[in-house]
Design an enzyme around this catalytic site. Sequence first.
Site, mmCIF file in Angstrom:
data_model
loop_
_atom_site.group_PDB
_atom_site.id
_atom_site.type_symbol
_atom_site.label_atom_id
_atom_site.label_comp_id
_atom_site.label_asym_id
_atom_site.label_seq_id
_atom_site.Cartn_x
_atom_site.Cartn_y
_atom_site.Cartn_z
ATOM 1 N N GLY A 14 64.733 -85.747 -5.675
ATOM 2 C CA GLY A 14 63.968 -85.019 -4.663
ATOM 3 C C GLY A 14 63.304 -85.969 -3.672
ATOM 4 O O GLY A 14 62.213 -85.708 -3.190
ATOM 5 N N ARG A 17 62.539 -85.399 0.979
ATOM 6 C CA ARG A 17 61.392 -84.947 1.801
ATOM 7 C C ARG A 17 60.134 -84.923 0.934
ATOM 8 O O ARG A 17 60.188 -85.205 -0.270
ATOM 9 C CB ARG A 17 61.645 -83.563 2.395
ATOM 10 C CG ARG A 17 61.865 -82.479 1.380
ATOM 11 C CD ARG A 17 61.885 -81.091 2.033
ATOM 12 N NE ARG A 17 61.890 -80.059 1.003
ATOM 13 C CZ ARG A 17 62.977 -79.494 0.516
ATOM 14 N NH1 ARG A 17 64.155 -79.822 0.996
ATOM 15 N NH2 ARG A 17 62.893 -78.572 -0.421
ATOM 16 N N ASN A 89 60.939 -86.517 -9.664
ATOM 17 C CA ASN A 89 60.049 -85.829 -8.726
ATOM 18 C C ASN A 89 60.585 -84.471 -8.278
ATOM 19 O O ASN A 89 59.815 -83.605 -7.872
ATOM 20 C CB ASN A 89 59.850 -86.754 -7.508
ATOM 21 C CG ASN A 89 59.322 -86.011 -6.299
ATOM 22 O OD1 ASN A 89 58.121 -85.777 -6.183
ATOM 23 N ND2 ASN A 89 60.213 -85.613 -5.389
ATOM 24 N N SER A 141 51.832 -81.915 -12.463
ATOM 25 C CA SER A 141 50.914 -81.226 -11.543
ATOM 26 C C SER A 141 49.615 -80.956 -12.300
ATOM 27 O O SER A 141 49.646 -80.722 -13.521
ATOM 28 C CB SER A 141 51.508 -79.889 -11.102
ATOM 29 O OG SER A 141 50.518 -79.122 -10.435
ATOM 30 N N TYR A 154 55.859 -72.133 -13.366
ATOM 31 C CA TYR A 154 55.634 -73.499 -12.869
ATOM 32 C C TYR A 154 54.705 -74.285 -13.801
ATOM 33 O O TYR A 154 54.977 -75.440 -14.143
ATOM 34 C CB TYR A 154 55.036 -73.401 -11.458
ATOM 35 C CG TYR A 154 54.823 -74.723 -10.758
ATOM 36 C CD1 TYR A 154 55.902 -75.430 -10.221
ATOM 37 C CD2 TYR A 154 53.542 -75.252 -10.599
ATOM 38 C CE1 TYR A 154 55.707 -76.633 -9.562
ATOM 39 C CE2 TYR A 154 53.336 -76.452 -9.933
ATOM 40 C CZ TYR A 154 54.430 -77.139 -9.409
ATOM 41 O OH TYR A 154 54.231 -78.337 -8.759
ATOM 42 N N LYS A 158 55.436 -77.731 -15.957
ATOM 43 C CA LYS A 158 54.682 -78.978 -15.762
ATOM 44 C C LYS A 158 53.945 -79.401 -17.047
ATOM 45 O O LYS A 158 53.850 -80.595 -17.341
ATOM 46 C CB LYS A 158 53.709 -78.837 -14.584
ATOM 47 C CG LYS A 158 54.404 -78.643 -13.237
ATOM 48 C CD LYS A 158 55.309 -79.818 -12.885
ATOM 49 C CE LYS A 158 55.877 -79.700 -11.477
ATOM 50 N NZ LYS A 158 56.732 -80.849 -11.112
ATOM 51 N N ILE A 187 48.876 -81.098 -2.397
ATOM 52 C CA ILE A 187 49.406 -82.090 -1.457
ATOM 53 C C ILE A 187 50.098 -81.373 -0.289
ATOM 54 O O ILE A 187 50.817 -80.388 -0.504
ATOM 55 C CB ILE A 187 50.421 -83.028 -2.167
ATOM 56 C CG1 ILE A 187 49.850 -83.579 -3.496
ATOM 57 C CG2 ILE A 187 50.856 -84.171 -1.241
ATOM 58 C CD1 ILE A 187 48.639 -84.457 -3.397
#
Length: 246
Positions: A14, A17, A89, A141, A154, A158, A187
């Site tokens: 990843g 970007r 990532n 995260s 999610y 994590k 972020i």
Amino acid sequence: MKIDLSDKVALVTGGSRGIGFSIAQALAGAGANVAVLGRDGAKAAEAAQALGNGRGRGYGCDVTQVAQVERVVAAVEQEFDRIDVLVNNAGTTRDNLLFRISEADWNTVLDTNLKGAFLVTKHAARGMIKRRWGRIINIASVVGISGNKGQTNYTASKAGLIGFTKSVSKELASRNVLVNAVAPGFIDTELTRRISPEARDALIKAIPLGRLGQGQDVAAAVLFLASDFASYITGQLLVVDGGMVL
Ligand code: NDP
């Protein structure tokens, strides 16, 4: 003292970007050659070229697909001879309340964020073990620690990644392969630009340092963990969140 990774090869999933690109920039800036992975191979190649000095090479790879992971790890080792630093990532979200999360959305998030890290680690770590030197850094995260409404899939992925980090660190420590995780807070990337302006303002108010994080804030933590300054640190979670989750 300065961080010097000039004899190292890094792979960033990843990396085309967002946070991954900032990490690739930081590693290349310290002198590493960097393999940038993303599902969109053209975007990964563009990002790799933007690293400058011919230090980057882009690869199309969906980290949820074992055959693609095997092929790309072999291609990177062929091109650069080895992989010293792996940054897991690549990640995604499919936010919704528990009763509205489809099985497909659950699977997409768990497969990308957790199974993807497992597959790339399994294939990239072999060479590190042989050479008795390696660094694996997983991008988790803060919500994997705190939980979050609307993110059961999610946060499960994590939290799983944090457990995975600790277990792999114990398995690979004797081979001098250090495994740590970084937990970013909020972020400023495409992933978080999907949030409404009102929710964004409320989140900023909850951050003691009073601003969103930037990709560079996370990249600095990764660079430290990849460096010789972190050679006695393994199995740890480094939180980079402006004090959000205290
Ligand atoms: P972005 O959505 O901006 O970038 C995601 C990157 O991952 C892209 O390069 C994308 O490329 C790649 N990617 C997505 N799915 C796959 C896949 N299946 N295989 C290979 N590559 C894939 O995300 P961020 O930069 O915001 O996030 C990066 C990481 O940081 C994620 O793990 C995220 O969970 C974590 N994080 C982010 C936070 C934030 O506030 N932004 C906070 C905490 C953690 P492509 O689409 O071409 O595949």
